[in-house]
Design a protein around this motif. Structure first.
Motif, PDB file in Angstrom:
ATOM      1  N   ILE A  70      41.853 120.857  -3.312  1.00  0.00           N
ATOM      2  CA  ILE A  70      41.165 119.563  -3.248  1.00  0.00           C
ATOM      3  C   ILE A  70      39.663 119.781  -3.410  1.00  0.00           C
ATOM      4  CG2 ILE A  70      40.639 117.550  -1.827  1.00  0.00           C
ATOM      5  CD1 ILE A  70      43.495 117.618  -2.842  1.00  0.00           C
ATOM      6  N   ALA A  71      39.096 119.193  -4.479  1.00  0.00           N
ATOM      7  CA  ALA A  71      37.655 119.289  -4.715  1.00  0.00           C
ATOM      8  C   ALA A  71      36.961 117.945  -4.576  1.00  0.00           C
ATOM      9  CB  ALA A  71      37.396 119.849  -6.114  1.00  0.00           C
ATOM     10  N   THR A  72      37.735 116.847  -4.656  1.00  0.00           N
ATOM     11  CA  THR A  72      37.170 115.498  -4.575  1.00  0.00           C
ATOM     12  C   THR A  72      37.996 114.670  -3.598  1.00  0.00           C
ATOM     13  OG1 THR A  72      36.437 115.613  -6.877  1.00  0.00           O
ATOM     14  CG2 THR A  72      36.543 113.426  -5.868  1.00  0.00           C
ATOM     15  N   ILE A  73      37.317 113.934  -2.730  1.00  0.00           N
ATOM     16  CA  ILE A  73      37.986 113.046  -1.770  1.00  0.00           C
ATOM     17  C   ILE A  73      37.428 111.645  -1.986  1.00  0.00           C
ATOM     18  CG2 ILE A  73      38.453 112.546   0.654  1.00  0.00           C
ATOM     19  CD1 ILE A  73      38.040 115.488   1.254  1.00  0.00           C
ATOM     20  N   ALA A  74      38.338 110.688  -2.219  1.00  0.00           N
ATOM     21  CA  ALA A  74      37.935 109.304  -2.491  1.00  0.00           C
ATOM     22  C   ALA A  74      38.443 108.395  -1.377  1.00  0.00           C
ATOM     23  CB  ALA A  74      38.489 108.849  -3.840  1.00  0.00           C
ATOM     24  N   PHE A  75      37.534 107.623  -0.796  1.00  0.00           N
ATOM     25  CA  PHE A  75      37.878 106.634   0.236  1.00  0.00           C
ATOM     26  C   PHE A  75      37.813 105.245  -0.393  1.00  0.00           C
ATOM     27  CE2 PHE A  75      36.014 110.224   2.503  1.00  0.00           C
ATOM     28  CZ  PHE A  75      36.970 110.465   3.481  1.00  0.00           C
ATOM     29  N   ILE A  76      38.905 104.508  -0.282  1.00  0.00           N
ATOM     30  CA  ILE A  76      38.983 103.180  -0.905  1.00  0.00           C
ATOM     31  C   ILE A  76      39.570 102.201   0.094  1.00  0.00           C
ATOM     32  CG2 ILE A  76      39.839 101.867  -2.891  1.00  0.00           C
ATOM     33  CD1 ILE A  76      40.225 104.601  -4.304  1.00  0.00           C
ATOM     34  N   PHE A  77      38.927 101.050   0.256  1.00  0.00           N
ATOM     35  CA  PHE A  77      39.361  99.999   1.185  1.00  0.00           C
ATOM     36  C   PHE A  77      39.417 100.505   2.630  1.00  0.00           C
ATOM     37  CE2 PHE A  77      41.693  98.760  -2.822  1.00  0.00           C
ATOM     38  CZ  PHE A  77      40.835  97.731  -3.154  1.00  0.00           C
ATOM     39  N   ILE A  78      38.416 101.280   3.032  1.00  0.00           N
ATOM     40  CA  ILE A  78      38.317 101.800   4.402  1.00  0.00           C
ATOM     41  C   ILE A  78      36.898 101.581   4.889  1.00  0.00           C
ATOM     42  CG2 ILE A  78      38.701 103.763   5.934  1.00  0.00           C
ATOM     43  CD1 ILE A  78      40.341 105.084   3.752  1.00  0.00           C
ATOM     44  N   ASP A  79      36.749 100.980   6.047  1.00  0.00           N
ATOM     45  CA  ASP A  79      35.421 100.762   6.606  1.00  0.00           C
ATOM     46  C   ASP A  79      34.755 102.093   6.925  1.00  0.00           C
ATOM     47  OD1 ASP A  79      33.433 100.143   8.984  1.00  0.00           O
ATOM     48  OD2 ASP A  79      33.831  98.234   7.985  1.00  0.00           O
ATOM     49  N   PHE A  80      33.472 102.213   6.574  1.00  0.00           N
ATOM     50  CA  PHE A  80      32.770 103.490   6.747  1.00  0.00           C
ATOM     51  C   PHE A  80      32.742 103.928   8.206  1.00  0.00           C
ATOM     52  CE2 PHE A  80      29.002 106.209   7.160  1.00  0.00           C
ATOM     53  CZ  PHE A  80      29.249 107.117   6.149  1.00  0.00           C
ATOM     54  N   ASP A  81      32.668 102.974   9.137  1.00  0.00           N
ATOM     55  CA  ASP A  81      32.653 103.329  10.561  1.00  0.00           C
ATOM     56  C   ASP A  81      33.970 103.954  10.994  1.00  0.00           C
ATOM     57  OD1 ASP A  81      30.111 102.493  10.801  1.00  0.00           O
ATOM     58  OD2 ASP A  81      30.499 100.767  12.070  1.00  0.00           O
ATOM     59  N   GLU A  82      35.054 103.672  10.280  1.00  0.00           N
ATOM     60  CA  GLU A  82      36.332 104.332  10.565  1.00  0.00           C
ATOM     61  C   GLU A  82      36.392 105.706   9.926  1.00  0.00           C
ATOM     62  OE1 GLU A  82      39.937 101.925  10.230  1.00  0.00           O
ATOM     63  OE2 GLU A  82      38.677 100.186   9.845  1.00  0.00           O
ATOM     64  N   ILE A  83      35.605 105.920   8.884  1.00  0.00           N
ATOM     65  CA  ILE A  83      35.594 107.216   8.203  1.00  0.00           C
ATOM     66  C   ILE A  83      34.791 108.244   8.988  1.00  0.00           C
ATOM     67  CG2 ILE A  83      34.880 108.408   6.083  1.00  0.00           C
ATOM     68  CD1 ILE A  83      35.321 105.791   4.590  1.00  0.00           C
TER      69      ILE A  83
END
Length: 377
Positions: free
Chosen positions: A131-144
């Motif tokens: 894994i070289a790239t991680i994509a967050f989609i439809f997730i609130d940044f405070d939960e990330i």
């Protein structure tokens, strides 16, 4: 017979190919429906937050009470209708997952907040290492933010982060990314991330994450001029952050490594806080991130609420403690005043009793001997 056998084999292969194609089509359709469901839930969640925010603004308005009640009623009705619409939509898509985790080549896609739970499962060493790239989609940044430490442990080779529909709205949120060991690329999609509308957001990222030496931001190469401009624009921010804090508070905010680095700088072995140059290699050895930049942190809404609650508890305790001290001091003062009023008469009585007791020397001596004998026995 041989032709019949060959035809049967070809037919079987064709059937297997058709099944595999049908299976792939079903998987693609399920993925499409799942992402569509996640997008609907995200949009309804954002609408609800917007309504609640609007409701709070109306409640704090200085208008008439009647107008406020009317506005609150309208908003509550709108919220209820939105919730009913959402529940109907979710019921219609109840067979579809509310989150999705997908590994495509060297990219890990996480759709929906439920996908963050996948970071707790056991990943194979080979898959995690690729894994070289991680994509967050439809997730609130405070939960990330709470799961960011898990990323650098689970996926040690990732160098690229992508954010889409994650509610990145302030520059301060980028401070949370400073905890990684390495980061070469950052992609922030304008969709669902209002921070991208800020003209200087890229320069702030370069300033705050300068210890990563980012290569690309949103696919555009970072030049040396960009780095210099970032220092010119935000360099003073690091100095202000460190200079306004007392030394004891500064140490409490830093880890052990950065404490050593701070002492190193303050003892005169390095240059002043925030400086760059010959001591850059020493700073990297001591902790990688510049001390003054390290003071620029980000706290999620939940952590801020916890801090406010702790502050309220401390305030309540201090108030009660001071009240008890004041009450105790008042009681002592009252007793002291009473003693000052009674002491003259008490002193006269003590002297009178002593004179009466020793008036007859013989009887007094005999009484003293009896007391001594009684103590010995």
């Amino acid at each position: 017979e041989e032709e019949r056998r060959m035809a049967s084999v070809a037919l079987r292969k064709e059937e297997e190919k058709r099944r595999e194609s049908h299976k792939q089509a079903l998987l693609k359709e399920k993925k499409r429906l799942t992402i569509s469901n996640i997008a609907r839930q995200w949009e309804s969640h954002q609408n609800r937050l917007a309504l609640l925010s609007s409701n709070q603004e109306n409640n704090t308005d200085n208008g008439s009470c009647q107008d406020n009640q009317s506005d609150a009623y309208i908003l509550s009705e709108a919220t209820r209708s939105l919730d009913s619409l959402l529940s109907k939509t979710v019921q219609g898509l109840s067979v579809i997952d509310s989150h999705l985790v997908e590994v495509d080549g060297d990219t890990l896609y996480l759709y929906g907040s439920g996908a963050l739970e996948s970071l707790d499962r056991n990943w194979s060493v080979q898959t995690a290492g690729n894994i070289a790239t991680i994509a967050f989609i439809f997730i609130d940044f405070d939960e990330i933010v709470p799961v960011l430490p898990k990323l650098r442990i689970k996926f040690p080779n990732f160098v690229h982060l992508k954010f889409k529909e994650t509610n990145l709205v302030t520059l301060q949120q980028f401070n949370a990314l400073a905890q990684f060991r390495r980061l070469e690329q950052l992609t922030v999609d304008a969709q669902g991330n209002r921070v991208v509308s800020f003209t200087l957001w890229k320069y702030y990222v370069l300033f705050r994450l300068s210890h990563f030496n980012l290569q690309k931001i949103n696919g555009v190469e970072v030049t040396q001029n960009d780095v210099v401009m970032a220092e010119k624009l935000f360099g003073i921010l690091a100095y202000v952050a460190s200079s306004d804090l007392p030394y004891c508070r500064l140490l409490s905010l830093l880890g052990e490594t950065r404490k050593k680095q701070l002492c190193y700088l303050l003892e005169g072995k390095g240059k002043k806080l925030g400086a760059t140059g010959e001591d850059g290699g020493d700073r990297r050895k001591l902790g990688g991130e510049n001390v003054s930049r390290g003071l620029l942190c980000y706290s999620t809404r939940d952590s801020q609420a916890e801090k406010l609650e702790e502050a309220a508890d401390r305030k309540k305790f201090c108030h009660t403690y001071v009240q008890d001290l004041v009450k105790e001091a008042a009681d002592i003062n009252t007793k002291n005043e009473s003693l000052q009023k009674l002491w003259p008469q008490m002193f006269i009585e003590l002297v009178r009793d002593a004179v009466i007791e020793i008036r007859n020397k013989d009887s007094y001596t005999k009484l003293c001997l009896q007391r001594i004998a009684g103590q010995k026995s």
